[in-house]
Design an enzyme around this catalytic site. Structure first.
Site, mmCIF file in Angstrom:
data_model
loop_
_atom_site.group_PDB
_atom_site.id
_atom_site.type_symbol
_atom_site.label_atom_id
_atom_site.label_comp_id
_atom_site.label_asym_id
_atom_site.label_seq_id
_atom_site.Cartn_x
_atom_site.Cartn_y
_atom_site.Cartn_z
ATOM 1 N N SER A 14 0.806 -1.221 0.000
ATOM 2 C CA SER A 14 0.000 0.000 0.000
ATOM 3 C C SER A 14 0.835 1.265 0.000
ATOM 4 O O SER A 14 0.312 2.353 -0.198
ATOM 5 C CB SER A 14 -0.898 0.007 1.242
ATOM 6 O OG SER A 14 -0.104 0.111 2.421
ATOM 7 N N GLY A 15 2.139 1.128 0.252
ATOM 8 C CA GLY A 15 2.977 2.300 0.442
ATOM 9 C C GLY A 15 3.093 2.693 1.891
ATOM 10 O O GLY A 15 3.659 3.736 2.217
ATOM 11 N N GLY A 16 2.573 1.851 2.780
ATOM 12 C CA GLY A 16 2.657 2.097 4.208
ATOM 13 C C GLY A 16 3.656 1.185 4.887
ATOM 14 O O GLY A 16 4.200 0.256 4.274
ATOM 15 N N CYS A 103 -14.674 -3.353 0.308
ATOM 16 C CA CYS A 103 -13.466 -3.404 -0.511
ATOM 17 C C CYS A 103 -12.681 -4.680 -0.236
ATOM 18 O O CYS A 103 -12.194 -5.340 -1.169
ATOM 19 C CB CYS A 103 -12.597 -2.176 -0.245
ATOM 20 S SG CYS A 103 -11.022 -2.172 -1.154
ATOM 21 N N CYS A 201 -10.228 5.715 1.810
ATOM 22 C CA CYS A 201 -9.136 5.950 0.858
ATOM 23 C C CYS A 201 -9.480 6.985 -0.196
ATOM 24 O O CYS A 201 -8.648 7.807 -0.561
ATOM 25 C CB CYS A 201 -8.747 4.632 0.197
ATOM 26 S SG CYS A 201 -10.063 3.853 -0.758
#
Length: 407
Positions: A14-16, A103, A201
């Protein structure tokens, strides 16, 4: 005998920091690992920046640091059709939906999982704070809370089944968040100090009401007390949720105002003063769209005793699950619950085990309605029986005997 080749794991990046450390841990355990960045939204925030681009750059940095390949996939159309459209429709009807759960069910652990398998992955891993263990019979799985009680995310993944759990890993579920950040710092991962993402999001940092008004037109109406006294004006009933205190714009001396009910058909938002007002509390609710991690449990005539959460981060609450006469699932609480909100999830537990959950379709009469004679007020009436509330709501749901048993 030759040692079998290691399994290949696709990590949802996720980029986290959580997914970054998930990938690092799997790599250290000997798996073959690659990352996939999933893009579900294609709009910029108010500053003109696309936050997905920044997140993808962080995925690149982390994967390059770990020396693993990485890919990207877009499910923008699917997300709009299968998640966002339902989110907007629910708000128009007066519900307060949770798109993260939808989701996970429709995109992340369905389309995304299938895409990962098509790329050659044996398993999909995510940075969720939850765990899985084998069932006692050795054939299925149990879904367990993450060991960090402040970060446990089983509330959002209760729709996972045995067949899905057989294909996924949760590498950080046993760790506290502080240790996850410490691992990322030791490994020099670019995300080690990155702020946790919060909220929904596709909204980003902009005000929620401002975003929602693009899809649900503002329709000013009355703030009223439960005795129908008008006390102010609101911007549209869809923009308010049960238990809400902030953003009402109602002043005056005395305790804070809270949203205690809504009547979507008449565009009325009911408010009262005090966080412990009896109109905020109800003894039971109805649930639909139930999903069980394993086989659906047998519900005896006297009810199935579990614990439940009616909102994320809420401490587990004792409950009794029964079937009502029309096939819906009814959940009674020995202790009245505050702000049970239609559209949100109710998730069931046995200790640390998440056994499943469902969608709250309606709450029972509030303590205020019990005191004043229940007449299926506001949102309760509209959602219990939208087609004919006057004819059926009393017959099927006004059950004083059950209330007396649990009071």
């Amino acid at each position: 005998m030759k040692k079998p080749p290691p399994l290949t794991v696709a990590v949802g990046m996720s980029g986290g920091v959580d997914s970054s450390v998930a990938a690092a841990l799997l790599l250290a355990q000997g798996y073959r690992v690659f990352g996939i960045f999933m893009k579900n939204w294609d709009e910029t925030d108010d500053s003109g920046a696309c936050t997905a681009e920044e997140d993808y750059r962080d995925v690149e940095r982390v994967c390059q640091r770990l020396g693993i390949p990485y890919y990207t996939v877009e499910f923008i159309k699917e997300y709009r059709n299968q998640v966002f459209a339902s989110f907007i429709e629910d708000y128009r009807r007066g519900f307060t939906p949770n798109p993260d759960i939808l989701c996970n069910r429709e995109i992340k652990f369905n389309l995304f999982l299938k895409h990962a398998r098509a790329l050659g992955a044996d398993l999909l891993a995510t940075g969720h704070y939850c765990r899985k263990i084998r069932s006692a019979d050795g054939f299925g799985w149990k879904l367990l809370k993450g060991n960090d009680p402040e970060k446990d995310q089983t509330y959002f993944v209760y729709t996972l089944t045995h067949s899905i759990l057989d294909q996924v890993l949760f590498p950080i579920g046993h760790l506290p968040k502080s240790e996850v950040r410490a691992i990322a710092a030791r490994l020099g991962l670019a995300t080690h100090a990155k702020k946790d993402s919060t909220g929904i999001c596709f909204i980003g940092e902009r005000p929620f009401r401002q975003f929602l008004s693009q899809y649900v037109p503002a329709k000013p109406g009355d703030f009223r007390l439960l005795d129908e006294t008008r006390v102010g004006r609101h911007t549209g009933a869809a923009f308010y949720t049960l238990g809400q205190r902030r953003g009402l714009g109602l002043g005056g001396e005395g305790p804070s105002w809270y949203v205690v009910d809504k009547d979507p058909a008449r565009n009325i938002v009911y408010v009262e003063r005090g966080e412990a007002h009896p109109a905020l509390f109800a003894r039971w609710c109805l649930a639909t769209e139930l999903s069980w991690v394993g086989e659906a449990p047998v519900i005896p005539s006297e009810g199935l005793r579990l614990s439940a959460k009616v909102r994320y981060r809420q401490p587990d609450q004792e409950c009794i699950v029964t079937r009502s006469t029309d096939g819906l699932t009814r959940v009674d609480f020995p202790e009245p619950q505050r702000a049970i909100t239609p559209g949100q999830a109710i998730v069931f537990y046995r200790g640390d085990e998440c056994v499943g959950g469902g969608r709250i379709s309606a709450r029972g009469p509030t303590l205020w309605e019990e005191q004043h004679g229940w007449h299926a007020h506001g949102l309760t009436r509209a959602l219990l029986s939208p087609a004919s509330a006057e004819d059926s709501s009393r017959d099927n749901f006004d059950r004083p005997a059950a209330k007396a048993d649990l009071s």
